[in-house]
Design a protein around this motif. Structure first.
Motif, PDB file in Angstrom:
ATOM      1  N   GLY A  91      -4.655   3.889  -3.827  1.00 30.41           N
ATOM      2  CA  GLY A  91      -4.266   2.708  -4.390  1.00 30.41           C
ATOM      3  C   GLY A  91      -3.067   1.700  -4.097  1.00 30.41           C
ATOM      4  N   LYS A  92      -1.877   2.513  -3.951  1.00 30.86           N
ATOM      5  CA  LYS A  92      -0.729   2.283  -3.865  1.00 30.86           C
ATOM      6  C   LYS A  92      -0.116   2.538  -2.115  1.00 30.86           C
ATOM      7  CE  LYS A  92       4.318   2.698  -5.710  1.00 30.86           C
ATOM      8  NZ  LYS A  92       5.408   3.452  -6.744  1.00 30.86           N
ATOM      9  N   GLU A  93      -0.136   3.387  -1.505  1.00 31.48           N
ATOM     10  CA  GLU A  93       0.346   3.702  -0.005  1.00 31.48           C
ATOM     11  C   GLU A  93      -0.738   4.012   0.577  1.00 31.48           C
ATOM     12  OE1 GLU A  93       3.964   4.656  -2.135  1.00 31.48           O
ATOM     13  OE2 GLU A  93       1.913   5.631  -2.711  1.00 31.48           O
TER      14      GLU A  93
ATOM     15  N   GLU B  59     -16.007  -1.804  -6.263  1.00 29.76           N
ATOM     16  CA  GLU B  59     -15.386  -2.731  -5.684  1.00 29.76           C
ATOM     17  C   GLU B  59     -14.405  -2.403  -4.875  1.00 29.76           C
ATOM     18  OE1 GLU B  59     -13.797  -5.211  -9.407  1.00 29.76           O
ATOM     19  OE2 GLU B  59     -12.875  -3.924  -9.502  1.00 29.76           O
ATOM     20  N   LYS B  60     -13.878  -2.593  -4.154  1.00 31.24           N
ATOM     21  CA  LYS B  60     -13.196  -2.178  -2.739  1.00 31.24           C
ATOM     22  C   LYS B  60     -12.127  -2.080  -3.051  1.00 31.24           C
ATOM     23  CE  LYS B  60     -15.317  -4.088   1.270  1.00 31.24           C
ATOM     24  NZ  LYS B  60     -15.248  -5.873   2.106  1.00 31.24           N
ATOM     25  N   ILE B  61     -11.574  -0.961  -2.466  1.00 31.67           N
ATOM     26  CA  ILE B  61      -9.733  -1.359  -3.662  1.00 31.67           C
ATOM     27  C   ILE B  61      -8.747  -1.273  -2.341  1.00 31.67           C
ATOM     28  CG2 ILE B  61     -10.164   1.244  -2.033  1.00 31.67           C
ATOM     29  CD1 ILE B  61      -7.676   2.144  -4.612  1.00 31.67           C
ATOM     30  N   SER B  62      -7.650  -2.058  -3.028  1.00 28.42           N
ATOM     31  CA  SER B  62      -6.609  -2.692  -1.850  1.00 28.42           C
ATOM     32  C   SER B  62      -5.177  -3.210  -2.792  1.00 28.42           C
ATOM     33  CB  SER B  62      -6.964  -4.197  -1.645  1.00 28.42           C
ATOM     34  OG  SER B  62      -6.929  -4.311  -2.706  1.00 28.42           O
ATOM     35  N   LYS B  63      -4.280  -3.515  -2.028  1.00 26.51           N
ATOM     36  CA  LYS B  63      -3.258  -3.442  -2.738  1.00 26.51           C
ATOM     37  C   LYS B  63      -3.279  -4.457  -3.782  1.00 26.51           C
ATOM     38  CE  LYS B  63      -0.642  -6.351   1.178  1.00 26.51           C
ATOM     39  NZ  LYS B  63       0.458  -6.513   1.915  1.00 26.51           N
ATOM     40  N   PHE B  64      -4.271  -5.659  -3.945  1.00 30.65           N
ATOM     41  CA  PHE B  64      -4.398  -6.286  -5.353  1.00 30.65           C
ATOM     42  C   PHE B  64      -5.232  -6.110  -5.797  1.00 30.65           C
ATOM     43  CE2 PHE B  64      -3.684  -8.617  -0.819  1.00 30.65           C
ATOM     44  CZ  PHE B  64      -2.653  -9.385  -0.922  1.00 30.65           C
ATOM     45  N   ASN B  65      -6.109  -4.525  -5.355  1.00 28.92           N
ATOM     46  CA  ASN B  65      -7.236  -4.258  -6.073  1.00 28.92           C
ATOM     47  C   ASN B  65      -6.877  -3.177  -6.147  1.00 28.92           C
ATOM     48  OD1 ASN B  65      -9.302  -3.400  -8.630  1.00 28.92           O
ATOM     49  ND2 ASN B  65     -10.367  -4.438  -6.425  1.00 28.92           N
ATOM     50  N   PRO B  66      -5.250  -2.022  -6.819  1.00 27.41           N
ATOM     51  CA  PRO B  66      -5.813  -0.459  -6.826  1.00 27.41           C
ATOM     52  C   PRO B  66      -6.009   0.257  -7.708  1.00 27.41           C
ATOM     53  CG  PRO B  66      -3.828  -1.991  -7.958  1.00 27.41           C
ATOM     54  CD  PRO B  66      -4.835  -2.822  -7.270  1.00 27.41           C
ATOM     55  N   ARG B  67      -7.380  -0.528  -8.634  1.00 32.86           N
ATOM     56  CA  ARG B  67      -8.130   0.046  -9.515  1.00 32.86           C
ATOM     57  C   ARG B  67      -9.685  -0.356  -9.460  1.00 32.86           C
ATOM     58  NH1 ARG B  67      -5.130   3.828 -12.789  1.00 32.86           N
ATOM     59  NH2 ARG B  67      -6.878   3.715 -14.026  1.00 32.86           N
TER      60      ARG B  67
END
Length: 151
Positions: free
Chosen positions: A7-9, A97-105
């Motif tokens: 969720g970060k890198e 939900e998909k994980i992304s830099k905009f949705n890290p959790r």
């Protein structure tokens, strides 16, 4: 050497998150009820294998789609032999939900439970298609929503 965080890198694909949900649900249920359930290992065992009653085994399907669940195209066909697991039976479905830099959790958004049969699935028409989706009636009449995330 640096450290990395999911969720970060690192942003696992929906297929990877689906795999983890699939495994975690089966493993936790087998830990909670070790005399009843185990994680399915053989081709003819459901994802959650019921050691007392084979008909009570449970398949797990997870998807990053907001509302729909998908399976392999073969789920839309009757089971062919006793060496493969019966596609008719109980299902736990999980939307996330998909994980992304905009949705890290990311959150689990919907959990459903119900009894599905092969005729509840619609296979892709293309000969090369590998996917099946559930008919709208299956969501309405066969799967009970047991959890929905609050928006």
């Amino acid at each position: 050497m640096g450290s990395f965080s999911i969720g970060k890198e690192i942003f696992p694909s929906p297929q990877i998150l689906s795999f983890f949900l699939h495994e975690l649900v089966a493993h936790y249920l087998s830990l909670e009820f070790p005399k009843r359930y185990k994680v399915g290992e053989l081709k003819n065992e459901k994802d959650i294998h019921d050691m007392k009653d084979l008909s009570m085994g449970i398949e797990i399907k997870a998807s990053s789609n907001a509302t729909q669940i998908f399976a392999n195209r073969s789920y839309a066909q009757p089971s062919s032999d006793s060496e493969t697991k019966d596609k008719n039976g109980y299902y736990i479905t999980i939307n996330f939900e998909k994980i992304s830099k905009f949705n890290p959790r990311p959150k689990i958004t919907i959990i459903r439970f119900g009894y599905l049969e092969h005729k509840d699935w619609i296979a892709q028409k293309a000969a090369t298609g590998q996917q099946a989706r559930l008919k709208p009636e299956a969501y309405k009449n066969k799967l009970i929503e047991i959890y929905r995330a609050i928006k």
